[in-house]
Motif scaffolding. Structure first.
Motif, short mmCIF file in Angstrom:
data_model
loop_
_atom_site.label_atom_id
_atom_site.label_comp_id
_atom_site.label_asym_id
_atom_site.label_seq_id
_atom_site.Cartn_x
_atom_site.Cartn_y
_atom_site.Cartn_z
N MET A 169 35.79 -32.70 1.85
CA MET A 169 36.73 -31.60 2.03
C MET A 169 36.24 -30.39 1.27
SD MET A 169 40.25 -33.60 1.42
CE MET A 169 40.94 -34.68 2.66
N LEU A 170 36.60 -29.23 1.81
CA LEU A 170 36.34 -27.97 1.13
C LEU A 170 37.71 -27.36 0.85
CD1 LEU A 170 34.12 -26.05 0.17
CD2 LEU A 170 34.23 -24.94 2.40
N LEU A 171 38.04 -27.30 -0.44
CA LEU A 171 39.42 -26.97 -0.81
C LEU A 171 39.52 -25.59 -1.45
CD1 LEU A 171 40.21 -30.45 -2.37
CD2 LEU A 171 40.89 -29.61 -0.10
N LEU A 172 40.62 -24.93 -1.17
CA LEU A 172 40.88 -23.61 -1.74
C LEU A 172 42.12 -23.67 -2.62
CD1 LEU A 172 41.72 -21.78 1.57
CD2 LEU A 172 39.48 -22.76 1.15
N PRO A 173 42.27 -22.68 -3.49
CA PRO A 173 43.50 -22.62 -4.28
C PRO A 173 44.71 -22.44 -3.35
CG PRO A 173 41.83 -21.11 -5.12
CD PRO A 173 41.37 -21.58 -3.78
N LEU A 221 27.60 -26.70 7.44
CA LEU A 221 27.30 -27.94 6.72
C LEU A 221 27.05 -29.09 7.71
CD1 LEU A 221 29.08 -29.31 3.56
CD2 LEU A 221 28.62 -30.84 5.48
N GLU A 222 27.83 -29.10 8.77
CA GLU A 222 27.74 -30.20 9.74
C GLU A 222 26.44 -30.18 10.54
OE1 GLU A 222 31.16 -30.41 12.34
OE2 GLU A 222 30.28 -32.01 13.56
N LYS A 223 25.83 -28.99 10.66
CA LYS A 223 24.68 -28.86 11.56
C LYS A 223 23.54 -29.80 11.22
CE LYS A 223 25.50 -24.13 13.06
NZ LYS A 223 25.40 -22.74 12.58
N ARG A 224 23.27 -30.04 9.94
CA ARG A 224 22.08 -30.80 9.55
C ARG A 224 22.19 -32.29 9.88
NH1 ARG A 224 17.66 -29.73 5.71
NH2 ARG A 224 18.53 -27.70 5.23
N TYR A 225 23.29 -32.91 9.51
CA TYR A 225 23.41 -34.36 9.72
C TYR A 225 24.69 -34.78 10.45
CZ TYR A 225 19.93 -34.45 5.95
OH TYR A 225 18.82 -34.24 5.17
N GLY A 226 25.48 -33.80 10.86
CA GLY A 226 26.73 -34.15 11.53
C GLY A 226 27.87 -34.53 10.60
N GLN A 235 31.13 -34.36 8.70
CA GLN A 235 32.32 -33.56 9.01
C GLN A 235 33.20 -33.37 7.79
OE1 GLN A 235 34.23 -35.08 12.53
NE2 GLN A 235 32.55 -34.28 13.78
N TYR A 236 33.54 -32.13 7.57
CA TYR A 236 34.43 -31.74 6.47
C TYR A 236 35.74 -31.21 7.05
CZ TYR A 236 31.50 -32.00 2.23
OH TYR A 236 30.79 -32.42 1.14
N VAL A 237 36.73 -31.17 6.18
CA VAL A 237 38.00 -30.51 6.48
C VAL A 237 38.15 -29.39 5.46
CG1 VAL A 237 40.49 -30.84 6.60
CG2 VAL A 237 38.95 -32.71 7.22
N VAL A 238 38.71 -28.27 5.87
CA VAL A 238 38.91 -27.16 4.94
C VAL A 238 40.39 -26.83 4.83
CG1 VAL A 238 38.51 -25.39 6.71
CG2 VAL A 238 38.11 -24.83 4.32
N GLY A 239 40.83 -26.45 3.63
CA GLY A 239 42.23 -26.05 3.48
C GLY A 239 42.64 -25.93 2.03
N ASN A 240 43.85 -25.46 1.83
CA ASN A 240 44.36 -25.33 0.47
C ASN A 240 44.60 -26.72 -0.14
OD1 ASN A 240 47.21 -25.98 -0.09
ND2 ASN A 240 47.51 -23.90 -0.76
N ARG A 261 30.54 -36.13 -0.14
CA ARG A 261 30.52 -37.43 0.56
C ARG A 261 31.06 -38.54 -0.32
NH1 ARG A 261 24.91 -38.54 3.82
NH2 ARG A 261 24.60 -36.47 4.71
N ASP A 262 31.57 -39.65 0.26
CA ASP A 262 31.74 -39.83 1.69
C ASP A 262 33.22 -39.86 1.98
OD1 ASP A 262 32.43 -42.31 0.71
OD2 ASP A 262 30.76 -43.40 1.57
#
Ligand SMILES: *[C@@H]1O[C@H](CO)[C@@H](O)[C@H](O)[C@H]1NC(C)=O
Ligand SMILES: [Zn+2]
Length: 443
Positions: free
Chosen positions: A307-311, A336-341, A343-348, A379-380
């Motif tokens: 996950m990519l998290l924001l305040p 980020l996904e392009k290299r190996y597939g 998958q991340y989620v982004v959000g607060n 990961r993971d």
């Protein structure tokens, strides 16, 4: 009875100092609590500090999954508890000790060298950092983040290619949670890339910002996770006879103890008796204060869950520059996904994982209005969890680097910096030769 308790305590203390704890047949389960009673029972279990249960993820409330490591002698009790609420569990890892045994590379050939094919100890990491300042005296300075509760140095590096970059300071912290070993591995990889990769996009990043990177924000906990308990999360300041440490990422003085943190010293999310009660967070906060409004980006590495998290962590409200961080973050996880597939989620934080307060990023964001603020959960998604095999260090680091490049690229499009880019790139050409000697080899 008193005597028994005393003996038990003596054995527990002895064990914690003398030998490496084993987790044979400890099983990792994922399940989703569906009612308030179950949540309460789990919360009490978590706060009790019972070593038979190890919460890999905090209890986030109803209908949010929990990853829980259960000792073999507790499995029956655990299953009964879930059956009472008609909750199914998924078995993630049958025997966590096997993952611990297989996590790192143990080869004589590799010992003594520093690379991203194995996990390293605190001493190895710090020696490597100090070596960098010898190798690149013009660009690398060791920075002193103070001393931990047990007296360990908290060191980082400053990487700077221009005296004009201080208004564009990037701060990266990793391993504030001790067991999240992949995070310091990625942080050291980023350092290596900034110094040694001649890819133009990475040179641009390296040479347009001042970088402060601390691979190990919680050295006591990290050392303890190497010597004694691989699954240790907190600091090592004792708070009761049996319960040691506070959660250093619930210990910062913004919205402290306003949810998703515990006031029980035995809990994995114990916020400490007061904000900045931990010597490491106290001294690092004053180091961060010394940079103050110069900080343009603050990046914190955690694991696991992709996950990519924001305040912020205390509210699901979209505060400050939420919209912009979302736009930049969404592009970053695509890149980020392009290299190996992967998958991340982004959000607060509060809406993506759980309400959590007293985190370092939220404090820095609020205190210094830092425009770029992200917390990575690397990961993971639970297959190996904290015990990500060493062969995944490089792929994790490479895809993370891709996302960092993306973040700054998007940011610079939204906030063009103007003239001095040209000057900086001239300087870069001059310094190219000296920058890359003796390093690299890794992408
Ligand atoms: C783990 O479980 C297996 C299978 O039940 C058993 O044979 C083994 O002895 C156990 N290991 C330990 C260390 O308890
Ligand atoms: Zn963490």
């Amino acid at each position: 009875m008193k005597l028994l308790v005393a003996v038990f305590i003596a054995v527990a203390l002895e064990g914690s100092i003398a030998e490496k704890m084993r987790f044979d047949n400890h099983t990792l389960y994922r399940f989703t609590p569906n009612n308030k009673d179950l949540i309460d029972t789990l919360s009490n279990l978590e706060a009790s500090g019972d070593p038979g249960y190890n919460f890999f993820s905090p209890i986030r409330g109803q209908n949010v999954p929990v990853d829980l490591l259960v000792a073999p002698d507790r499995v029956q009790e655990f299953k009964t508890l879930l059956e009472q609420s008609n909750v199914q569990s998924e078995l993630l890892v049958p025997d966590i000790q096997k993952l611990i045994d297989n996590e790192n590379v143990k080869s004589d050939r590799l010992s003594g060298s520093f690379d991203w094919r194995q996990y390293h100890t605190l001493d190895e990491i710090n020696d490597w950092l100090r070596g960098l300042s010898d190798t690149y005296p013009e660009h690398v300075t060791i920075v002193d983040g103070g001393v931990s509760y047990e007296g360990r140095d908290i060191i980082g590096v400053k990487i700077s290619y221009s005296p004009n970059n201080h208004r564009h300071t990037v701060f990266i912290e990793a391993n504030i949670h001790a067991r999240e070993w992949i995070t310091s591995a990625v942080a050291t990889f980023v350092i290596n890339q900034l110094l040694g990769n001649d890819d133009p996009e990475i040179r641009h990043l390296a040479e347009s910002y001042d970088w402060y990177i601390f691979p190990v924000f919680n050295p006591d906990g990290f050392a303890y996770s190497h010597t004694t308990n691989r699954l240790w999360r907190k600091t090592r300041q004792p708070y009761s006879v049996l319960c040691v440490g506070a959660d250093p990422n619930r210990n910062w003085p913004y919205q402290w103890m306003q949810g998703g943190a515990s006031n029980n010293p035995c809990s994995e999310t114990y916020a400490g008796p007061s904000p900045l009660s931990e010597p490491s967070t106290l001294s690092l906060s004053s180091f961060i204060n010394s940079l103050g409004f110069q900080i343009e980006a603050y990046i914190s590495f955690h694991s696991y869950s992709q996950m990519l998290l924001l305040p912020y962590g205390h509210t699901t409200d979209h505060l400050d520059n939420y919209e912009e961080l979302m736009i930049i973050g969404e592009q970053a996880i695509v890149d980020l996904e392009k290299r190996y597939g992967t998958q991340y989620v982004v959000g607060n934080i509060a809406e993506t994982i759980y309400v959590a307060t007293g985190g370092s990023m939220d404090w820095v964001k609020h205190e210094y209005e830092v425009p770029l603020t992200y917390t990575y959960e690397l990961r993971d998604t639970g297959e190996y969890g904290f015990l990500l095999p060493a062969e995944q260090i490089l792929p994790t680091a490479l895809e993370t680097m891709d996302s960092l490049v993306s973040i700054f690229k998007s940011y610079e499009i939204l906030h063009p910096r103007g003239q001095n880019l040209v000057l900086e790139s001239k300087e870069q050409v001059q310094k190219d030769d000296e920058c890359c000697v003796g390093i690299g080899g890794l992408e």
